[in-house]
Write a protein that holds these residues in place. Sequence first.
Motif, short mmCIF file in Angstrom:
data_model
loop_
_atom_site.label_atom_id
_atom_site.label_comp_id
_atom_site.label_asym_id
_atom_site.label_seq_id
_atom_site.Cartn_x
_atom_site.Cartn_y
_atom_site.Cartn_z
N VAL A 29 0.87 -1.18 0.00
CA VAL A 29 0.00 0.00 0.00
C VAL A 29 0.90 1.23 0.00
CG1 VAL A 29 -1.76 1.30 1.24
CG2 VAL A 29 -1.86 -1.20 1.20
N VAL A 30 0.89 1.97 -1.09
CA VAL A 30 1.81 3.09 -1.25
C VAL A 30 1.14 4.44 -1.03
CG1 VAL A 30 3.31 1.82 -2.81
CG2 VAL A 30 1.42 3.16 -3.76
N ALA A 31 -0.20 4.47 -0.99
CA ALA A 31 -0.89 5.75 -0.80
C ALA A 31 -2.32 5.52 -0.34
CB ALA A 31 -0.89 6.55 -2.11
N GLU A 32 -2.87 6.53 0.35
CA GLU A 32 -4.25 6.50 0.80
C GLU A 32 -4.87 7.87 0.60
OE1 GLU A 32 -5.04 4.86 4.68
OE2 GLU A 32 -3.20 3.67 4.64
N ALA A 33 -6.18 7.88 0.31
CA ALA A 33 -6.89 9.14 0.15
C ALA A 33 -8.31 8.98 0.65
CB ALA A 33 -6.90 9.57 -1.32
N GLY A 34 -8.90 10.09 1.08
CA GLY A 34 -10.24 10.07 1.64
C GLY A 34 -11.32 10.47 0.66
N ASP A 35 -10.93 10.90 -0.55
CA ASP A 35 -11.91 11.24 -1.57
C ASP A 35 -11.23 11.25 -2.93
OD1 ASP A 35 -10.90 13.98 -2.21
OD2 ASP A 35 -11.51 14.39 -0.16
N GLY A 36 -12.03 11.44 -3.98
CA GLY A 36 -11.51 11.39 -5.33
C GLY A 36 -10.54 12.50 -5.65
N VAL A 37 -10.80 13.68 -5.13
CA VAL A 37 -9.90 14.82 -5.39
C VAL A 37 -8.50 14.54 -4.85
CG1 VAL A 37 -9.45 17.25 -4.88
CG2 VAL A 37 -11.77 16.50 -5.43
N ALA A 38 -8.44 14.09 -3.60
CA ALA A 38 -7.14 13.79 -2.99
C ALA A 38 -6.44 12.65 -3.73
CB ALA A 38 -7.33 13.43 -1.52
N ALA A 39 -7.21 11.68 -4.18
CA ALA A 39 -6.64 10.55 -4.91
C ALA A 39 -5.97 11.01 -6.20
CB ALA A 39 -7.71 9.51 -5.21
N LEU A 40 -6.65 11.85 -6.95
CA LEU A 40 -6.10 12.33 -8.21
C LEU A 40 -4.83 13.15 -7.99
CD1 LEU A 40 -9.37 13.33 -10.11
CD2 LEU A 40 -7.96 11.30 -10.46
N GLU A 41 -4.79 13.92 -6.91
CA GLU A 41 -3.59 14.69 -6.60
C GLU A 41 -2.42 13.77 -6.27
OE1 GLU A 41 -2.75 18.01 -6.64
OE2 GLU A 41 -4.61 18.10 -7.81
N LEU A 42 -2.69 12.74 -5.47
CA LEU A 42 -1.63 11.79 -5.11
C LEU A 42 -1.11 11.03 -6.32
CD1 LEU A 42 -2.95 10.30 -1.75
CD2 LEU A 42 -0.79 11.51 -2.09
N LEU A 43 -1.98 10.73 -7.25
CA LEU A 43 -1.56 9.98 -8.44
C LEU A 43 -0.60 10.78 -9.32
CD1 LEU A 43 -4.87 8.17 -9.46
CD2 LEU A 43 -2.75 7.11 -8.65
N LYS A 44 -0.56 12.09 -9.14
CA LYS A 44 0.36 12.91 -9.92
C LYS A 44 1.81 12.70 -9.50
CE LYS A 44 -2.96 16.68 -10.70
NZ LYS A 44 -3.28 18.10 -10.42
N THR A 45 2.00 12.25 -8.25
CA THR A 45 3.36 12.12 -7.72
C THR A 45 3.68 10.71 -7.21
OG1 THR A 45 2.57 12.87 -5.55
CG2 THR A 45 3.42 14.54 -7.06
N THR A 46 2.71 9.80 -7.28
CA THR A 46 2.90 8.46 -6.73
C THR A 46 2.67 7.40 -7.79
OG1 THR A 46 2.03 9.27 -4.61
CG2 THR A 46 2.26 6.88 -4.85
N GLU A 47 3.60 6.47 -7.90
CA GLU A 47 3.45 5.36 -8.84
C GLU A 47 2.51 4.32 -8.25
OE1 GLU A 47 4.68 4.94 -11.92
OE2 GLU A 47 5.54 6.95 -11.87
N VAL A 48 1.39 4.09 -8.92
CA VAL A 48 0.37 3.16 -8.42
C VAL A 48 -0.02 2.19 -9.54
CG1 VAL A 48 -2.00 2.98 -7.54
CG2 VAL A 48 -0.52 4.84 -6.77
N ASP A 49 -0.20 0.93 -9.18
CA ASP A 49 -0.63 -0.09 -10.15
C ASP A 49 -2.14 -0.33 -10.08
OD1 ASP A 49 2.06 -0.74 -11.09
OD2 ASP A 49 2.33 -1.67 -9.12
N VAL A 50 -2.66 -0.42 -8.86
CA VAL A 50 -4.08 -0.72 -8.66
C VAL A 50 -4.67 0.24 -7.63
CG1 VAL A 50 -5.77 -2.46 -7.93
CG2 VAL A 50 -3.73 -3.16 -9.20
N VAL A 51 -5.83 0.80 -7.94
CA VAL A 51 -6.54 1.68 -7.00
C VAL A 51 -7.78 0.97 -6.50
CG1 VAL A 51 -7.72 3.88 -6.69
CG2 VAL A 51 -5.75 3.74 -8.24
N LEU A 52 -7.92 0.84 -5.17
CA LEU A 52 -9.16 0.35 -4.58
C LEU A 52 -10.00 1.58 -4.28
CD1 LEU A 52 -8.11 -2.47 -2.07
CD2 LEU A 52 -8.96 -2.68 -4.40
#
Length: 220
Positions: A29-52
């Motif tokens: 687990v490389v990142a966590e977010a509490g809503d879609g906005v925060a998730a999209l921001e994190l994806l700009k700087t974090t390498e992720v393979d699968v999003v739950l």
Amino acid sequence: MIRVMLVDDQELLRAGFRMVLGAQPDIEVVAEAGDGVAALELLKTTEVDVVLMDVRMPNMDGVEATSRIDGPKVLILTTFDLDEYAFAAVKAGAAGFLLKDVPPDDLVSAIRHVHAGDAVVAPATLRRMLDQFAAQLPSGEPARTADLTPREREVLLMVARGLSNMEIANRLEVAEATVKTHLGRVLAKLGLRDRAQVVVYAYESGLIVPTRPSSHQPNV
């Protein structure tokens, strides 16, 4: 390692998923977010393979967030298997959906399947969803399926009914690699993203008529 992001507005649920996934040798687990906005921001700087991805969240829900994600695979988490928002998320590009009370082993398996390029969709559950929208389904078959060869159409229908590549290969008496080739051409010709969208397409276009589900719910 399969890099996973958890997106849910309930911190306790994220903690539970983190514990289950943290025990796996091939998942991180490389990142966590509490809503879609925060998730999209994190994806700009974090390498992720699968999003739950949870469906119902403040600021931006999972459907909208899923439609804006390009690259990582998205698995939708929903409380109810008749949740129309989960169905919309699959249409938006999600690789599938799971119930939040999914057994830990099934969650881990689903993440691995999605990471490998498969989709996790329970066709019988999807049929129950589509029963709600049956009146809106087009009565005719879209013209673009005319571009498919008879074998490609056959593969499309089998995928839509929940058969795996191996099961299709056995029925058609061909190699599994041949099925993958046919499926790849189906996706390209119809402009679909993955197996999950094949299922949705087949039902929405009227190629398969929604029926009452059986108790058997195989994964695509």
